[in-house]
Design a protein around this motif. Sequence first.
Motif, short mmCIF file in Angstrom:
data_model
loop_
_atom_site.label_atom_id
_atom_site.label_comp_id
_atom_site.label_asym_id
_atom_site.label_seq_id
_atom_site.Cartn_x
_atom_site.Cartn_y
_atom_site.Cartn_z
N VAL A 47 -1.70 2.86 -8.95
CA VAL A 47 -0.98 3.94 -8.28
C VAL A 47 -1.63 4.21 -6.93
O VAL A 47 -2.85 4.36 -6.83
CB VAL A 47 -0.97 5.22 -9.13
CG1 VAL A 47 -0.30 6.37 -8.37
CG2 VAL A 47 -0.23 4.98 -10.45
N VAL A 48 -0.81 4.28 -5.88
CA VAL A 48 -1.27 4.63 -4.54
C VAL A 48 -1.02 6.12 -4.34
O VAL A 48 0.12 6.59 -4.49
CB VAL A 48 -0.52 3.81 -3.47
CG1 VAL A 48 -0.94 4.24 -2.07
CG2 VAL A 48 -0.76 2.32 -3.67
N TYR A 49 -2.07 6.87 -4.03
CA TYR A 49 -1.92 8.31 -3.85
C TYR A 49 -2.92 8.81 -2.82
O TYR A 49 -3.94 8.17 -2.57
CB TYR A 49 -2.12 9.05 -5.19
CG TYR A 49 -3.43 8.73 -5.88
CD1 TYR A 49 -4.59 9.44 -5.60
CD2 TYR A 49 -3.49 7.72 -6.84
CE1 TYR A 49 -5.79 9.15 -6.24
CE2 TYR A 49 -4.68 7.42 -7.48
CZ TYR A 49 -5.82 8.13 -7.18
OH TYR A 49 -7.01 7.83 -7.81
N THR A 50 -2.61 9.95 -2.23
CA THR A 50 -3.53 10.57 -1.29
C THR A 50 -4.49 11.49 -2.05
O THR A 50 -4.27 11.80 -3.23
CB THR A 50 -2.77 11.39 -0.23
OG1 THR A 50 -2.08 12.47 -0.87
CG2 THR A 50 -1.76 10.51 0.50
N SER A 51 -5.53 11.94 -1.38
CA SER A 51 -6.53 12.79 -2.04
C SER A 51 -5.94 14.10 -2.55
O SER A 51 -6.45 14.68 -3.50
CB SER A 51 -7.69 13.07 -1.08
OG SER A 51 -7.20 13.67 0.11
N SER A 52 -4.86 14.57 -1.92
CA SER A 52 -4.25 15.84 -2.34
C SER A 52 -3.00 15.64 -3.18
O SER A 52 -2.29 16.59 -3.47
CB SER A 52 -3.90 16.67 -1.10
OG SER A 52 -2.97 15.96 -0.27
N SER A 53 -2.71 14.41 -3.60
CA SER A 53 -1.44 14.11 -4.26
C SER A 53 -1.30 14.82 -5.60
O SER A 53 -2.21 14.80 -6.43
CB SER A 53 -1.30 12.60 -4.48
OG SER A 53 -0.14 12.31 -5.21
N ARG A 54 -0.14 15.42 -5.79
CA ARG A 54 0.23 16.02 -7.07
C ARG A 54 1.63 15.57 -7.49
O ARG A 54 2.32 16.24 -8.23
CB ARG A 54 0.17 17.55 -6.98
CG ARG A 54 -1.26 18.07 -6.91
CD ARG A 54 -1.34 19.52 -6.50
NE ARG A 54 -2.72 19.97 -6.47
CZ ARG A 54 -3.58 19.71 -5.49
NH1 ARG A 54 -3.17 19.01 -4.44
NH2 ARG A 54 -4.83 20.14 -5.53
N GLY A 55 2.05 14.44 -6.96
CA GLY A 55 3.39 13.93 -7.22
C GLY A 55 3.49 13.23 -8.57
O GLY A 55 2.55 13.18 -9.36
N ARG A 56 4.68 12.66 -8.82
CA ARG A 56 4.91 11.88 -10.04
C ARG A 56 5.44 10.51 -9.63
O ARG A 56 5.48 10.19 -8.46
CB ARG A 56 5.88 12.63 -10.97
CG ARG A 56 5.33 13.98 -11.43
CD ARG A 56 6.00 14.46 -12.70
NE ARG A 56 7.42 14.71 -12.56
CZ ARG A 56 7.96 15.84 -12.09
NH1 ARG A 56 7.16 16.83 -11.70
NH2 ARG A 56 9.26 16.00 -12.02
N LEU A 57 5.84 9.71 -10.62
CA LEU A 57 6.21 8.33 -10.35
C LEU A 57 7.70 8.08 -10.37
O LEU A 57 8.14 6.94 -10.16
CB LEU A 57 5.51 7.39 -11.35
CG LEU A 57 3.98 7.48 -11.36
CD1 LEU A 57 3.40 6.41 -12.26
CD2 LEU A 57 3.41 7.36 -9.96
N GLY A 58 8.51 9.11 -10.62
CA GLY A 58 9.95 8.98 -10.43
C GLY A 58 10.71 8.40 -11.60
O GLY A 58 10.14 7.89 -12.57
#
Length: 588
Positions: free
Chosen positions: A336-347
């Motif tokens: 998974v590619v995410y930023t340090s502040s990411s709180r998203g999901r994978l869709g």
Amino acid sequence: MTGKSEPMDSLLHSLQERAKELNCLYEADELLSVRDRPQEVTLRRLAAALPAGWQHSDVCHAVITVHGRRYAASLHAPTPWVQRSDVVVDGETVGDISVYYREQRPAASEGPFLREERRLINAIAERVVLYLQRKSIVAAHDSLAMALKAADRRGPSEWAIVLDFLRRADPPLFATITRKMINYLCWNGVEEAIELLREYLSEEPGDTGNPSEPNRPSAKGNVRDIAPQSVRAFRIANQYCSDEEIVIQIRSWIEEDKAAGLVETLENPQYGFGEVASSLDRFLAAGLEEPGVPQALQRSLGASLIRRFFTHDLGLIGILKDRVTVADFHNLIRRVVYTSSSRGRLGGKSTGLFLAEMLLRDAMSEKPEFKDIRIPKTWYVTSDGVLEFIRHNNLDDVHSHKYQDIERVRRDYPHLVSVFKNSPFPNELVNGIAAALDDLGDRPLIVRSSSLLEDQIGAAFSGKYKSLFLANRGTKTERLAALLDAVAEVYASIFSPDPIEYRSERGLLDVNEEMAVMIQEVVGVPVGDYFLPAFSGVAFSRNDFRWSPRIRREDGLLRLVPGLGTRAVDRIGDDYPVLVAPGQPGLR
């Protein structure tokens, strides 16, 4: 000519430096992931590997200090040209990582060091912290396991060894187990335990409220320190429970406590993907085996993981929660590619792929023909990556685009696509996508949308968002540029006229749309100058095209086409699809 080549030379140099930093990070991850190697050997090898990630590696050396011990590949005196990052474990600074230049070098962002090198050394320090925490957890777990084995060997009442270990090594957990044992005895109607609980809660006569006023709040009372009650609690337990029963309960409560940290991280919206990844690492590093976790906690963990990574849909949670393990998500988050502040999901599309993988895994034991089915290697960019991209380029006004007249949306969309494709990505996303490209290799790729609204019941969004194929040929720089360009175009497809019109028809226009992205290898074989699968298709759970009265809606529908699957969704008049109802496979 020289003027034009200088910017290109600078760009190539910058890309080479980023590649060195990524390779250094990969080397650090590989070294720190080996669990059975002595800490001294691991940290010394890490110190030897670090200089290769810095710009002037020929005059560079590194020293790692932990709990007063220094680890270095060779002896060098400290110099004024140093970049340092503290190693902080549980709020306490236990050491640092220091990278020295032995000779003066041209000034950069931080003395002679680059801004990116500051991020690199901080990232490696975080990995060392996780490594030390994991070593500490494993050591505690091994000690506890030895105590449990000793208890099993020595016979009656030797579970006291475990309790004595916990009393010294983990007082909060010892207090928790004491409290749970008192409650367990009370639930089983043991009067002595009920009396002990009253003393623990220090209830006074009249504290329970006036019986004639049942809706009146009862008095809160005072809670005493439970530790002094432990001797009495387990003396009572020894009278009313078998040794085996006590050991089983203690084991289950220890497992629950280990899992509690992961559940808290998953359910707390303040924690991002980075904290979730660390918590998954700690859970597995503790040697916690899910079969040993109480069933209720297993289901709770499964539901929490599904909500955090995929969806809040109760139907899907019900299907998946008993099929997934923590290890499944630990393997997933590594891609998974995410930023340090990411709180998203994978869709939605990612959810469907994960669900299919879990169902196939369950079916393989019963149906051998499923064993040859393989899920294509896939990487994911979290759904809030598009929001980071929009904020990074000050494009927030695009969110009002969906409320325009549909004809204006159609007219403006090509310009919007051009803006997205010419906008840079945040560095964290670039680095993550570059890592995905390294892992996927030079196979042809497809960049697929996976919005939070996709693949819902009643709103499948089939073919509404972009999926883009890439030959994935050329140098690493060219392949990365093409991949980023494709991701930007998929992001732009959120604002294309077709999905906006589709959302409007289904009352979804006001829902805040986020777009995760799947980067998949294309399944196929070379055919002359082309690379493609033999066939592909799209499947529907309900059949609205019943060409025979023997077909029911719930028999479903498969639409298969030769080669790539674009025409399985974008139907063309001169196509030759094969239609199959899975519930009636013999009907042509």
